[in-house]
Structure formats: C-alpha cells, structure tokens
Design a protein around this motif. Sequence first.
Motif, short mmCIF file in Angstrom:
data_model
loop_
_atom_site.label_atom_id
_atom_site.label_comp_id
_atom_site.label_asym_id
_atom_site.label_seq_id
_atom_site.Cartn_x
_atom_site.Cartn_y
_atom_site.Cartn_z
N LYS A 163 -3.25 50.25 -10.41
CA LYS A 163 -2.22 49.70 -11.30
C LYS A 163 -1.28 50.80 -11.77
CE LYS A 163 -5.15 45.84 -12.87
NZ LYS A 163 -6.40 46.15 -12.15
N ASN A 164 -1.85 51.98 -12.12
CA ASN A 164 -1.01 53.12 -12.49
C ASN A 164 -0.04 53.47 -11.36
OD1 ASN A 164 -2.58 53.29 -14.81
ND2 ASN A 164 -3.62 55.18 -14.24
N THR A 165 -0.59 53.51 -10.15
CA THR A 165 0.21 53.88 -8.98
C THR A 165 1.35 52.90 -8.75
OG1 THR A 165 -1.74 54.87 -7.94
CG2 THR A 165 0.12 54.35 -6.50
N MET A 181 -4.54 54.24 -35.64
CA MET A 181 -3.81 53.88 -34.43
C MET A 181 -4.58 54.38 -33.22
SD MET A 181 -0.52 56.47 -34.62
CE MET A 181 0.01 56.16 -32.95
N ILE A 182 -4.30 53.78 -32.07
CA ILE A 182 -4.92 54.21 -30.83
C ILE A 182 -3.83 54.48 -29.80
CG2 ILE A 182 -7.18 53.13 -31.11
CD1 ILE A 182 -6.15 50.72 -29.51
N HIS A 183 -4.19 55.30 -28.82
CA HIS A 183 -3.30 55.54 -27.69
C HIS A 183 -4.02 55.12 -26.42
CE1 HIS A 183 -1.39 57.89 -24.41
NE2 HIS A 183 -0.29 57.56 -25.07
N GLU A 184 -3.38 54.23 -25.66
CA GLU A 184 -3.92 53.77 -24.38
C GLU A 184 -3.13 54.44 -23.26
OE1 GLU A 184 -5.73 52.72 -21.41
OE2 GLU A 184 -6.58 51.74 -23.19
N GLN A 185 -3.82 55.27 -22.46
CA GLN A 185 -3.13 56.04 -21.42
C GLN A 185 -2.84 55.22 -20.17
OE1 GLN A 185 -6.41 57.51 -22.47
NE2 GLN A 185 -5.27 58.19 -24.26
N ASN A 186 -3.69 54.25 -19.85
CA ASN A 186 -3.62 53.58 -18.55
C ASN A 186 -2.90 52.24 -18.62
OD1 ASN A 186 -5.17 55.31 -16.61
ND2 ASN A 186 -6.69 55.12 -18.23
N SER A 187 -2.56 51.73 -17.43
CA SER A 187 -1.92 50.43 -17.34
C SER A 187 -2.92 49.29 -17.48
CB SER A 187 -1.17 50.30 -16.01
OG SER A 187 -2.03 50.61 -14.94
N GLY A 243 0.97 54.09 -22.84
CA GLY A 243 1.59 55.03 -21.90
C GLY A 243 2.25 54.35 -20.73
N PHE A 244 1.91 53.08 -20.47
CA PHE A 244 2.51 52.29 -19.40
C PHE A 244 2.98 50.97 -19.99
CE2 PHE A 244 -0.13 55.09 -16.84
CZ PHE A 244 0.60 55.29 -15.69
#
Length: 363
Positions: A297-299, A119-125, A144-145
């Motif tokens: 995009k995160n913001t 599995m992978i984890h994607e932190q950003n949008s 994460g988003f």
Amino acid sequence: MRLIISGGGTGGHIYPALAIIEDLLKQEPDSEVLYVGSKRGLESSIVPEQGIKFIALEIQGFKRSLSLENFKTVALFLKSVHESKKIIKDFKPDIVIGTGGYVSGAVVYAAAKAHIPTMIHEQNSAVGLTNKFLSHYVDKIAIGFHEAADQFPKEKVVFAGNPRAQQVANMKSTFKWSDIDLQDNEPTVLIFGGSQGAPAINKAVIGAISEFNQRKYQVVFVTGQKRYQNVMDLLNKTRISSNIKILPYINNMPQVLPKVSLIVGRSGATSIAEITALGIPAVLIPSPYVTADHQTKNTMSLVSRGAALMVKQDDLNPKSLLKAVDQLMHDSAAREKMADNSKKLGVVDSADEILNLARTLIK
C-alpha cells in the motif's frame, strides 16, 4: 514543553519519535523529554545512546493465533498502563505523543484516561492495531500517508508526513563515492534490503551481477550484515567489475542518499519518508511479510503518482530486477521526472507540523 513520547519495537516507530524530539529541542532547548519504550524493542538501546531520558516497560504483542501467551499479553498491558499512570503523574507532561508499537498503546491510553492532551502519529498507509485502538481516545491523529485518513475518525486526522523526512532533508552530506572506491561523476544505483538484508533481493542481485558488470552505471549492493558472508561465498567464483561495490551495511545512510541516482529496496514508511524528502527515483520491492501488506500500500501511493516503480516479490528475479533498473538508469529524463514527482510527496517540515499540532492541544 514537557513531552512524553512513546514508540517501540522497530525503527519505523523509533526514528520518527527521535526526529520529533530533535526538532523540539532545536525550537525549545529548555524542553524536558521522556521517552517510554519497551524492554525488548530496539529503542532500549537506540534511545539512551542519544542521551534522551528513557524508561522501559515490559510489554509484548498479541499472537494472531489462539495462544495462552495472549493472556500474558493482556496482563502485561494492564501492568504497563498502571506503571504509565505513575510515570505520567511524576513527570507531569504537557502532552503525550505515540508513534506506534505496543508500548505506545499503554502509555498513550494511560495519558488519555488521565486527561492529558494526547496525539499519535501513523507512519503507514495501512493503520496498525495499536493506533486503531488509540484512535478512540486521543485528541489528534497525524498521518504520513493520505491513504490512512479514512481508517480513523475524520475529525481527528491531520496530514503531517513523516518527521524523519525533515531530519533527512536538513542533513548536509559530505559523502563522495570515491570514499568507497567508486567514481564520483557516474550515476549510481543503491540496492538495499534493509539493515538485516532481504534474501529475495540478495538472490536476485547475485543472479544479475554478471549483467551489472557490463553496465556503465555503478551499483552499490548492501547485503545486510548477517548475510554478507553468505553472499560473498555465493559470488566466490564470479568476477566483480570495478563499477560494483558490495557492502554488508552503510552506517551513514543519510549522508549517502543525496548522492544516489536510483534506489532499489523495501518500502517501509521510514524509507519512503527519506526517499521522498530527497526526491530519489525508486524501484520498490514491498515485503510480503508485514502486517496488512502495508508495504504494498505504501508503494502504490508512490507508484500512482509517478514517483516509483514496483516489482512484487513474487515477480522478483535477476531478469525483472535488471529490467527495472535499466529502465531508469538508461533514461536520465525518466529519472529526473520521477525525482520531481517524488519530491512533491516529501514533507520536509513534518516535525514542525507535528509540534505545531501538539501546541494547539496544550492548554
């Protein structure tokens, strides 16, 4: 659980991995963990200091322009895949988790090809190149988003937040502003451009210092270690009032954050995880120098939900900075509402969610 985890290059990939490891060892102290990182990345120093077994691979990223270096990049990737297969065969993991960075591409790809649960984890949008590549091979994708969901095969995606949020939310702070010669009972804004500092933010703060001197609220301005002396030289002839503290770096940031009334800074995934875990009002200034403009995009993910204000770097100057800070620091009700909205976005059991997802994949 026998876990291989891989993430490298920047803190945004490393700290979520460390948060997952910390939670696993709390839940299952007998677990065996191996962190596979890159020789060049920050993980090569950060991870061994945590007492975690670490193996480093030599790997690098692609140049976005036509370059002969890209032939070397491909060769190093293939070599790293080969080495990863041997590491996996020797360690015999129950699962392999990637948290981003080029090194995780080789490790997780090798595991998938060896039919190990992955599995992978994607932190950003905005999804990174490595995770886009790995999405075709892994069993599950934690995001994460919510905005990242439609960039992946939808049947694999699970929203889990960022595990750094759980780590920060569970920390107990004993920090007091009086520890750095400020007042404990005054609202305080923290202005922080990241560990290296941000020249554009520093320049705006320097220009606004004479106005900040006159405010009733306190200002903690963190310049970045490399930029501290330059900032102090530029302020050499400027009066600094007792409500302002200028520091090169804060090495106990998780202890400080719960005491902050407002934070001003960049909008990397780790920063946002920390901010929302604690429900801190924020003025975010996304870096324009990151891949796919992901900080903007995160913001916007926070701004659209009333959890932050945004000042674009092109619009950043002493006047716009002061206006945004004053808007919130002079209005405690607005700060309180923004704090509530922020905390609603925090996922304070993120690491638990990721480990529970991992367990569903282990046969």
